[in-house]
Design an enzyme around this catalytic site. Structure first.
Site, PDB file in Angstrom:
ATOM      1  CD  GLU A  13      45.944  37.252  32.730  1.00 45.38           C
ATOM      2  OE1 GLU A  13      46.210  36.505  31.775  1.00 45.38           O
ATOM      3  OE2 GLU A  13      46.491  37.181  33.835  1.00 45.38           O
ATOM      4  CB  THR A  14      44.768  44.289  30.033  1.00 42.58           C
ATOM      5  OG1 THR A  14      46.057  44.831  30.387  1.00 42.58           O
ATOM      6  CG2 THR A  14      43.791  45.426  29.816  1.00 42.58           C
TER       7      THR A  14
END
Length: 263
Positions: free
Chosen positions: A46-47
């Site tokens: 995830e970003t």
């Protein structure tokens, strides 16, 4: 345009454990396509991006992207965002209210842990499930399958979770994310989480999966306070509470690095 990027290991008390998240604070939203390209470039599970909120019921708005898609809830990247706000950016209040695609998420600082208030996603039992599911999980024997957002697959013991060797190509064809879980030996319950459909074969530690796991195991074990372990190679610890319509998950974070993106 220059953007700060922080990489934080979430749900762990030591470097190279837990789940690494890329955290990118913004003054205002950039385009969705650019956020997706940044997530692909970072190539972490995830970003996360957040901006100051424009409405009084929240402090920040937050969005999460895998390398392939935006998702509607992410625990470890929310924990990492709160860590950056509390410990790097100097946020001075004890609680942060994030507006998200899953509603308001309140995150509080409690000594060395950060606690997140998330929706409880109680999975419902399935009478039938695809025969390929057991094959995709390495031909294991399945005890039961439940579903809310994802397949929640219970097996007989912790070792089956630990030793599982999934076929990610077949799992991707199923079109579902999969939580694999069992009663724990030292923890109340253990799990692993597989999401090849969104470009993450195995997620190291997964808050959104625990939105489903906590109500499941709280009911099954007859207790509301639980300690959970995610058995990925990196591993992670989550202190859980079942509150009916909501759950809380608490964990620790470790700072890894700060960088600058030049666009």
């Amino acid at each position: 345009m220059k953007l700060n990027l922080y990489q934080i290991d979430a749900f762990t008390n030591h470097l190279f454990g837990g789940n690494p998240a890329a955290v990118i604070p913004l003054d205002q939203w950039i385009s969705e396509s650019l956020m997706q390209r940044l997530a692909m470039e970072n190539n972490l599970s995830e970003t996360v991006f957040f901006v100051p909120a424009t409405k009084p019921d929240a402090d920040y708005e937050i969005r999460w992207f895998t390398p392939l898609a935006e998702i509607n809830l992410c625990g470890h990247a929310t924990l990492a965002s709160a860590y950056v706000l509390f410990h790097v950016m100097g946020y001075g209040y004890p609680a942060i209210r994030f507006q998200s695609k899953s509603g308001i998420l309140t995150v509080t600082k409690n000594f060395d842990r950060i606690s997140m208030d998330f929706p409880a996603w109680k999975p419902e039992p399935l009478a039938e499930w695809p025969a390929e599911l057991a094959t995709a999980l390495g031909n294991i024997t399945i005890t039961s399958v439940h579903k809310y957002r994802d397949y929640l697959v219970e097996v007989a013991d912790e070792s089956m979770v630990q030793l599982c060797q999934p076929d990610f190509t077949l799992m991707k064809k199923l079109g579902q994310k999969v939580i694999l879980t069992a009663k724990g030996n030292k923890a109340d319950f253990v799990s692993r989480f597989f999401a090849p459909t969104v470009g993450v074969d195995e997620d190291p530690v997964t808050g959104s999966a625990h939105s489903q796991l906590i109500p499941y195991w709280a009911e099954k074990l007859g207790k509301k306070s639980l300690f959970a372990r995610q058995l990925s190679k990196r591993g992670g610890d989550i202190w859980c509470e079942y509150l009916g319509e909501r759950v809380t998950m608490a964990g620790q974070c470790v700072f890894f690095m700060k960088g600058e993106i030049d666009l």
